[in-house]
Write a protein that holds these residues in place. Structure first.
Motif, PDB file in Angstrom:
ATOM      1  N   GLU A   1      29.678  42.221  53.778  1.00 29.18           N
ATOM      2  CA  GLU A   1      28.874  41.157  53.187  1.00 29.18           C
ATOM      3  C   GLU A   1      28.735  41.331  51.676  1.00 29.18           C
ATOM      4  OE1 GLU A   1      24.236  39.535  53.326  1.00 29.18           O
ATOM      5  OE2 GLU A   1      24.985  40.877  54.898  1.00 29.18           O
ATOM      6  N   GLU A   2      28.516  42.568  51.225  1.00 34.56           N
ATOM      7  CA  GLU A   2      28.217  42.799  49.818  1.00 34.56           C
ATOM      8  C   GLU A   2      29.462  43.046  48.977  1.00 34.56           C
ATOM      9  OE1 GLU A   2      25.333  45.896  49.470  1.00 34.56           O
ATOM     10  OE2 GLU A   2      23.757  44.752  50.474  1.00 34.56           O
ATOM     11  N   GLU A   3      30.480  43.663  49.543  1.00 35.57           N
ATOM     12  CA  GLU A   3      31.711  43.946  48.800  1.00 35.57           C
ATOM     13  C   GLU A   3      32.932  43.653  49.666  1.00 35.57           C
ATOM     14  OE1 GLU A   3      31.541  47.283  45.348  1.00 35.57           O
ATOM     15  OE2 GLU A   3      31.133  48.036  47.350  1.00 35.57           O
ATOM     16  N   PRO A   4      33.213  42.391  49.946  1.00 35.73           N
ATOM     17  CA  PRO A   4      34.341  42.066  50.834  1.00 35.73           C
ATOM     18  C   PRO A   4      35.690  42.438  50.248  1.00 35.73           C
ATOM     19  CG  PRO A   4      33.441  40.085  49.813  1.00 35.73           C
ATOM     20  CD  PRO A   4      32.489  41.190  49.488  1.00 35.73           C
ATOM     21  N   GLU A   5      35.762  42.638  48.922  1.00 34.44           N
ATOM     22  CA  GLU A   5      37.035  42.975  48.301  1.00 34.44           C
ATOM     23  C   GLU A   5      37.396  44.451  48.441  1.00 34.44           C
ATOM     24  OE1 GLU A   5      33.927  43.818  45.196  1.00 34.44           O
ATOM     25  OE2 GLU A   5      34.263  42.321  46.763  1.00 34.44           O
ATOM     26  N   VAL A   6      36.452  45.260  48.942  1.00 33.13           N
ATOM     27  CA  VAL A   6      36.697  46.700  49.130  1.00 33.13           C
ATOM     28  C   VAL A   6      37.018  46.968  50.598  1.00 33.13           C
ATOM     29  CG1 VAL A   6      35.705  49.022  48.988  1.00 33.13           C
ATOM     30  CG2 VAL A   6      35.196  47.330  47.205  1.00 33.13           C
ATOM     31  N   GLU A   7      38.182  47.530  50.839  1.00 33.74           N
ATOM     32  CA  GLU A   7      38.597  47.848  52.204  1.00 33.74           C
ATOM     33  C   GLU A   7      37.949  49.161  52.642  1.00 33.74           C
ATOM     34  OE1 GLU A   7      42.676  48.657  54.788  1.00 33.74           O
ATOM     35  OE2 GLU A   7      42.635  49.053  52.644  1.00 33.74           O
ATOM     36  N   ILE A   8      37.359  49.168  53.830  1.00 32.70           N
ATOM     37  CA  ILE A   8      36.806  50.388  54.416  1.00 32.70           C
ATOM     38  C   ILE A   8      37.793  50.865  55.483  1.00 32.70           C
ATOM     39  CG2 ILE A   8      34.865  51.464  55.603  1.00 32.70           C
ATOM     40  CD1 ILE A   8      34.086  50.396  52.907  1.00 32.70           C
ATOM     41  N   ARG A   9      38.374  52.023  55.252  1.00 33.17           N
ATOM     42  CA  ARG A   9      39.373  52.559  56.171  1.00 33.17           C
ATOM     43  C   ARG A   9      38.767  53.748  56.915  1.00 33.17           C
ATOM     44  NH1 ARG A   9      44.412  53.577  52.897  1.00 33.17           N
ATOM     45  NH2 ARG A   9      44.069  51.346  52.514  1.00 33.17           N
ATOM     46  N   LEU A  10      38.600  53.618  58.232  1.00 32.12           N
ATOM     47  CA  LEU A  10      37.953  54.646  59.051  1.00 32.12           C
ATOM     48  C   LEU A  10      38.987  55.491  59.783  1.00 32.12           C
ATOM     49  CD1 LEU A  10      35.155  52.450  60.686  1.00 32.12           C
ATOM     50  CD2 LEU A  10      34.985  53.829  58.602  1.00 32.12           C
TER      51      LEU A  10
END
Length: 294
Positions: free
Chosen positions: A115-124
């Motif tokens: 929601e806050e930073e959709p341009e940052v990919e979170i890779r788990l």
């Protein structure tokens, strides 16, 4: 040296058996053995000692295995970075997970990140705690979430989530007479506990709780996942432990949960990261992790 040589070596190092490694790689055993020999010749060291039962890593082989895994992981990350950039992402965070982090907490965290930073990919990435520490030390991950805090120099551990322990038991069990179950009563029954190799931090924290009792635990089974623990509890193997965060999303019709009488028994989740100045994206991620804890 080709990348396939590294993949071949890793397969043999993990199987410690040339025949099983060849089967895993879908190749014949003779070219696999030849490739390992050529690799050892190129490096000028012995990586594997051949035995009558298979193979055994030398110390040089153990060191090379760690580096070979890191090379292939970096390659995988490079491919993922290119795909992410092509999809419109302008940044990434590599987060390592250990010890079966509560799904409800993780869902809230990821939703807020999107929601806050959709341009940052979170890779788990999920892995044992030892691999998580290795990856953080070698810059393979930006941060991690785990239940263990016994860390090395250069890694910071911040407690972020505190979840009360609850007892899990079959739908018909003598402990159900208690609305809040004393630990001493729990210790009268066989226990289904997490496996210390797969869930190191969870096992460490539970062991501290169990040691507060005067009774020695009778362990019926050790399991690597929360779901398997619930399955064995439902089948009558014993009673187990969970947290309120896990219990909220893990509904099993044949399992009932009860809080422990001592409400100081909790499991703590830690945010781990290298001891250096965090990036802007990581600072924002840490802020959101702490928000989820409230």
């Amino acid at each position: 040296m080709e990348l396939r040589h590294l993949r071949y070596f890793i397969a043999v190092a993990e199987e410690l058996h040339f025949s099983r490694a060849a089967e895993r790689l879908h190749i014949e055993q003779s070219p696999l053995s030849r490739t390992i020999k050529n690799l050892e010749t190129e490096l000028g060291v012995l990586l594997l000692e051949r035995t009558s039962r298979g193979a055994r890593l030398t110390w040089a082989g153990e060191v090379f295995l760690e580096d070979a895994r890191r090379v292939l992981l970096c390659l995988d990350q490079a491919k993922a970075n290119a795909k992410a950039a092509a999809s419109g992402y302008r940044g990434k965070l590599r987060i390592a997970l250990s010890d079966g982090i509560a799904r409800s907490r993780l869902t809230m965290l990821l939703a807020r990140c999107r929601e806050e930073e959709p341009e940052v990919e979170i890779r788990l990435s999920e892995m044992p705690f030892s691999q998580q520490l290795l990856g953080l030390r070698n810059d393979l991950y930006d941060a991690g979430l785990a239940l263990a805090d016994e860390i090395e120099d250069g890694i910071l551990a911040e407690p972020v989530w505190h979840d009360p322990l609850v007892v899990t038991m079959p739908a018909r069990h003598p402990l159900l007479t208690h609305k809040h179950v004393p630990l001493q009563e729990v210790m009268r029954y066989p226990l289904v506990l997490c496996d210390p190799q797969n869930c190191e931090g969870c096992s460490q924290q539970l062991d501290k709780v169990l040691r507060s009792s005067n009774e020695s635990p009778v362990v019926a089974e050790r399991v690597s996942t929360h779901d398997l623990m619930l399955t064995l509890v439902a089948a009558g193997y014993g009673v187990g432990f969970s947290t309120t965060a896990h219990a909220e999303v893990s509904h099993h019709k044949d399992v009932v949960t009860r809080p422990l009488a001592d409400n100081t028994f909790i499991l703590t989740t830690y945010l781990l990261r290298p001891d250096n100045e965090p990036s802007k994206q990581l600072r924002n991620f840490i802020r959101r992790v702490n928000y989820v804890s409230n």
